[in-house]
Design a protein around this motif. Structure first.
Motif, PDB file in Angstrom:
ATOM      1  N   SER A  20      54.091  40.745  38.193  1.00  0.00           N
ATOM      2  CA  SER A  20      53.659  40.823  39.592  1.00  0.00           C
ATOM      3  C   SER A  20      54.227  39.658  40.402  1.00  0.00           C
ATOM      4  O   SER A  20      54.211  38.513  39.966  1.00  0.00           O
ATOM      5  CB  SER A  20      52.129  40.778  39.616  1.00  0.00           C
ATOM      6  OG  SER A  20      51.683  40.368  40.875  1.00  0.00           O
ATOM      7  N   PHE A  22      52.909  38.808  43.329  1.00  0.00           N
ATOM      8  CA  PHE A  22      51.758  38.151  43.955  1.00  0.00           C
ATOM      9  C   PHE A  22      51.403  36.927  43.107  1.00  0.00           C
ATOM     10  O   PHE A  22      51.320  37.007  41.892  1.00  0.00           O
ATOM     11  CB  PHE A  22      50.566  39.124  43.999  1.00  0.00           C
ATOM     12  CG  PHE A  22      49.585  38.831  45.104  1.00  0.00           C
ATOM     13  CD1 PHE A  22      49.567  39.612  46.246  1.00  0.00           C
ATOM     14  CD2 PHE A  22      48.676  37.799  44.987  1.00  0.00           C
ATOM     15  CE1 PHE A  22      48.660  39.357  47.264  1.00  0.00           C
ATOM     16  CE2 PHE A  22      47.766  37.532  45.995  1.00  0.00           C
ATOM     17  CZ  PHE A  22      47.759  38.313  47.138  1.00  0.00           C
ATOM     18  N   ASN A  23      51.208  35.791  43.761  1.00  0.00           N
ATOM     19  CA  ASN A  23      50.990  34.526  43.031  1.00  0.00           C
ATOM     20  C   ASN A  23      52.179  34.211  42.118  1.00  0.00           C
ATOM     21  O   ASN A  23      52.013  33.817  40.951  1.00  0.00           O
ATOM     22  CB  ASN A  23      49.686  34.559  42.232  1.00  0.00           C
ATOM     23  CG  ASN A  23      48.466  34.570  43.122  1.00  0.00           C
ATOM     24  OD1 ASN A  23      48.429  33.876  44.125  1.00  0.00           O
ATOM     25  ND2 ASN A  23      47.472  35.368  42.787  1.00  0.00           N
ATOM     26  N   PRO A  54      55.038  44.448  43.314  1.00  0.00           N
ATOM     27  CA  PRO A  54      54.416  43.617  44.354  1.00  0.00           C
ATOM     28  C   PRO A  54      53.164  42.858  43.893  1.00  0.00           C
ATOM     29  O   PRO A  54      53.001  41.681  44.202  1.00  0.00           O
ATOM     30  CB  PRO A  54      54.051  44.629  45.448  1.00  0.00           C
ATOM     31  CG  PRO A  54      54.917  45.812  45.198  1.00  0.00           C
ATOM     32  CD  PRO A  54      55.192  45.853  43.730  1.00  0.00           C
ATOM     33  N   GLY A  55      52.237  43.546  43.216  1.00  0.00           N
ATOM     34  CA  GLY A  55      50.983  42.889  42.833  1.00  0.00           C
ATOM     35  C   GLY A  55      50.422  43.488  41.555  1.00  0.00           C
ATOM     36  O   GLY A  55      50.974  44.454  41.002  1.00  0.00           O
ATOM     37  N   SER A  56      49.293  42.940  41.118  1.00  0.00           N
ATOM     38  CA  SER A  56      48.722  43.383  39.839  1.00  0.00           C
ATOM     39  C   SER A  56      48.299  44.849  39.858  1.00  0.00           C
ATOM     40  O   SER A  56      48.316  45.517  38.823  1.00  0.00           O
ATOM     41  CB  SER A  56      47.530  42.508  39.467  1.00  0.00           C
ATOM     42  OG  SER A  56      47.990  41.216  39.147  1.00  0.00           O
ATOM     43  N   LEU A  57      47.912  45.351  41.034  1.00  0.00           N
ATOM     44  CA  LEU A  57      47.518  46.766  41.093  1.00  0.00           C
ATOM     45  C   LEU A  57      48.690  47.696  40.800  1.00  0.00           C
ATOM     46  O   LEU A  57      48.486  48.859  40.443  1.00  0.00           O
ATOM     47  CB  LEU A  57      46.915  47.101  42.465  1.00  0.00           C
ATOM     48  CG  LEU A  57      45.498  46.592  42.711  1.00  0.00           C
ATOM     49  CD1 LEU A  57      45.039  46.956  44.121  1.00  0.00           C
ATOM     50  CD2 LEU A  57      44.520  47.160  41.687  1.00  0.00           C
ATOM     51  N   GLU A  58      49.896  47.204  40.951  1.00  0.00           N
ATOM     52  CA  GLU A  58      51.086  48.034  40.691  1.00  0.00           C
ATOM     53  C   GLU A  58      51.536  47.945  39.216  1.00  0.00           C
ATOM     54  O   GLU A  58      52.445  48.672  38.803  1.00  0.00           O
ATOM     55  CB  GLU A  58      52.241  47.604  41.597  1.00  0.00           C
ATOM     56  CG  GLU A  58      52.121  48.076  43.045  1.00  0.00           C
ATOM     57  CD  GLU A  58      51.016  47.395  43.831  1.00  0.00           C
ATOM     58  OE1 GLU A  58      50.913  46.162  43.746  1.00  0.00           O
ATOM     59  OE2 GLU A  58      50.237  48.105  44.499  1.00  0.00           O
ATOM     60  N   ALA A  80      48.555  37.525  38.094  1.00  0.00           N
ATOM     61  CA  ALA A  80      47.592  36.446  38.318  1.00  0.00           C
ATOM     62  C   ALA A  80      46.683  36.867  39.460  1.00  0.00           C
ATOM     63  O   ALA A  80      47.147  37.050  40.591  1.00  0.00           O
ATOM     64  CB  ALA A  80      48.306  35.141  38.657  1.00  0.00           C
ATOM     65  N   VAL A  81      45.421  37.060  39.154  1.00  0.00           N
ATOM     66  CA  VAL A  81      44.442  37.428  40.175  1.00  0.00           C
ATOM     67  C   VAL A  81      43.520  36.226  40.353  1.00  0.00           C
ATOM     68  O   VAL A  81      42.851  35.793  39.412  1.00  0.00           O
ATOM     69  CB  VAL A  81      43.646  38.683  39.767  1.00  0.00           C
ATOM     70  CG1 VAL A  81      42.793  39.153  40.948  1.00  0.00           C
ATOM     71  CG2 VAL A  81      44.579  39.799  39.310  1.00  0.00           C
ATOM     72  N   ILE A  82      43.546  35.680  41.561  1.00  0.00           N
ATOM     73  CA  ILE A  82      42.833  34.425  41.820  1.00  0.00           C
ATOM     74  C   ILE A  82      41.736  34.670  42.840  1.00  0.00           C
ATOM     75  O   ILE A  82      42.007  35.144  43.956  1.00  0.00           O
ATOM     76  CB  ILE A  82      43.830  33.336  42.293  1.00  0.00           C
ATOM     77  CG1 ILE A  82      44.879  33.116  41.191  1.00  0.00           C
ATOM     78  CG2 ILE A  82      43.100  32.039  42.615  1.00  0.00           C
ATOM     79  CD1 ILE A  82      46.008  32.183  41.574  1.00  0.00           C
ATOM     80  N   ALA A  85      41.828  33.654  46.462  1.00  0.00           N
ATOM     81  CA  ALA A  85      42.855  34.237  47.310  1.00  0.00           C
ATOM     82  C   ALA A  85      42.501  35.628  47.807  1.00  0.00           C
ATOM     83  O   ALA A  85      43.257  36.216  48.574  1.00  0.00           O
ATOM     84  CB  ALA A  85      44.173  34.289  46.547  1.00  0.00           C
ATOM     85  N   THR A  86      41.365  36.165  47.402  1.00  0.00           N
ATOM     86  CA  THR A  86      41.109  37.543  47.785  1.00  0.00           C
ATOM     87  C   THR A  86      39.626  37.875  47.880  1.00  0.00           C
ATOM     88  O   THR A  86      38.806  37.358  47.119  1.00  0.00           O
ATOM     89  CB  THR A  86      41.750  38.530  46.778  1.00  0.00           C
ATOM     90  OG1 THR A  86      41.415  39.850  47.179  1.00  0.00           O
ATOM     91  CG2 THR A  86      41.281  38.303  45.366  1.00  0.00           C
ATOM     92  N   HIS A  88      38.845  40.998  47.474  1.00  0.00           N
ATOM     93  CA  HIS A  88      38.663  42.117  46.543  1.00  0.00           C
ATOM     94  C   HIS A  88      39.135  41.751  45.133  1.00  0.00           C
ATOM     95  O   HIS A  88      39.708  42.533  44.420  1.00  0.00           O
ATOM     96  CB  HIS A  88      39.261  43.420  47.075  1.00  0.00           C
ATOM     97  CG  HIS A  88      40.740  43.417  47.300  1.00  0.00           C
ATOM     98  ND1 HIS A  88      41.400  42.513  48.099  1.00  0.00           N
ATOM     99  CD2 HIS A  88      41.701  44.229  46.827  1.00  0.00           C
ATOM    100  CE1 HIS A  88      42.690  42.770  48.102  1.00  0.00           C
ATOM    101  NE2 HIS A  88      42.906  43.811  47.315  1.00  0.00           N
ATOM    102  N   VAL A  92      40.831  44.204  42.177  1.00  0.00           N
ATOM    103  CA  VAL A  92      42.187  44.004  41.629  1.00  0.00           C
ATOM    104  C   VAL A  92      42.108  43.684  40.137  1.00  0.00           C
ATOM    105  O   VAL A  92      42.840  44.266  39.324  1.00  0.00           O
ATOM    106  CB  VAL A  92      42.934  42.881  42.390  1.00  0.00           C
ATOM    107  CG1 VAL A  92      44.323  42.677  41.807  1.00  0.00           C
ATOM    108  CG2 VAL A  92      43.043  43.209  43.871  1.00  0.00           C
TER     109      VAL A  92
HETATM  110  N1  INI Z   1      47.468  41.015  43.528  1.00  0.00           N
HETATM  111  C1  INI Z   1      47.530  40.105  42.531  1.00  0.00           C
HETATM  112  O1  INI Z   1      48.321  40.286  41.590  1.00  0.00           O
HETATM  113  N2  INI Z   1      46.749  39.007  42.540  1.00  0.00           N
HETATM  114  C2  INI Z   1      45.864  38.768  43.543  1.00  0.00           C
HETATM  115  O2  INI Z   1      45.151  37.726  43.493  1.00  0.00           O
HETATM  116  C3  INI Z   1      45.788  39.696  44.614  1.00  0.00           C
HETATM  117  N3  INI Z   1      44.920  39.460  45.710  1.00  0.00           N
HETATM  118  O3  INI Z   1      44.511  38.318  45.906  1.00  0.00           O
HETATM  119  O4  INI Z   1      44.639  40.350  46.505  1.00  0.00           O
HETATM  120  C4  INI Z   1      46.613  40.838  44.571  1.00  0.00           C
HETATM  121  N4  INI Z   1      46.573  41.762  45.560  1.00  0.00           N
HETATM  122  C5  INI Z   1      47.611  42.709  45.794  1.00  0.00           C
HETATM  123  C6  INI Z   1      47.414  43.983  45.008  1.00  0.00           C
HETATM  124  O5  INI Z   1      47.640  43.786  43.625  1.00  0.00           O
HETATM  125  C7  INI Z   1      48.393  45.060  45.488  1.00  0.00           C
HETATM  126  O6  INI Z   1      49.713  44.610  45.316  1.00  0.00           O
HETATM  127  C8  INI Z   1      48.201  45.447  46.945  1.00  0.00           C
HETATM  128  O7  INI Z   1      46.843  45.743  47.192  1.00  0.00           O
HETATM  129  C9  INI Z   1      49.053  46.671  47.293  1.00  0.00           C
HETATM  130  O8  INI Z   1      48.645  47.785  46.515  1.00  0.00           O
END
Ligand code: INI
Length: 153
Positions: A20, A22-23, A54-58, A80-82, A85-86, A88, A92
């Motif tokens: 990911s 993100f972070n 892009p992020g952990s959700l992907e 890394a989900v912190i 920083a969020t 939600h 996530v």
């Molecule tokens: N994704 C992360 O990997 N870590 C996070 O801490 C985080 N926060 O903070 O929101 C995060 N959000 C993005 C998410 O994973 C998706 O990429 C986004 O919602 C688009 O689907």
């Protein structure tokens, strides 16, 4: 008694790594730790496929696609989900972990969860090589051990 224990020889073990962005400050260190551990265990970098998302959700979808490839033996998912920083954080953290677990069982290919979930950036960095080990490296070891153990079943 039949006792099966996977070894940690990565030679010839082809890994997919999904990471990911993100972070990225944290995830790039986890990725570096993962690659270093893989090479230390005898793996060849040419046997790695690394995909950024892009992020952990992907992570779960790409982990599943990698796991479905016949040339890939195991997948490591890095994120890394912190909490700081969020708003939600729980969504996530929970959805990404649940998605990886489902993809692993659906595909039958080991998918190792290397998603850090921490309260602060500092705690995450500690687990990305500065003070408390490197979860990316640990995940590669788990992936190789799973491939070797499954090979014996
Ligand atoms: N994704 C992360 O990997 N870590 C996070 O801490 C985080 N926060 O903070 O929101 C995060 N959000 C993005 C998410 O994973 C998706 O990429 C986004 O919602 C688009 O689907």
């Amino acid at each position: 008694m039949l006792e099966i224990k996977g070894n940690l020889n990565a030679k010839g073990v082809r890994l997919g790594i999904v990471v990911s962005r993100f972070n990225e400050l944290v995830t790039k260190e986890l990725l570096a730790g993962a690659i270093e551990a893989y090479k230390r265990l005898g793996g060849d970098e040419a046997d790695l496929v690394v995909v950024w998302v892009p992020g952990s959700l992907e992570l779960p979808l790409v982990a599943k696609k990698l796991a479905e490839r016949p040339d890939i033996h195991a997948v490591v998912a890095i994120g890394a989900v912190i909490r700081g920083a969020t708003y939600h954080f729980e969504v996530v953290a929970n959805q990404s972990a649940a998605g990886l677990a489902k993809a692993q069982l659906d595909t039958g290919t080991p998918i190792v969860n290397a998603i850090l979930t921490t309260d602060t950036l500092e705690r995450a960095l500690e687990r990305a090589g500065t003070k408390a080990g490197n979860k990316g490296a640990d995940a590669v070891m788990a992936a190789v051990e799973m491939v070797r153990a499954l090979g014996e079943l």
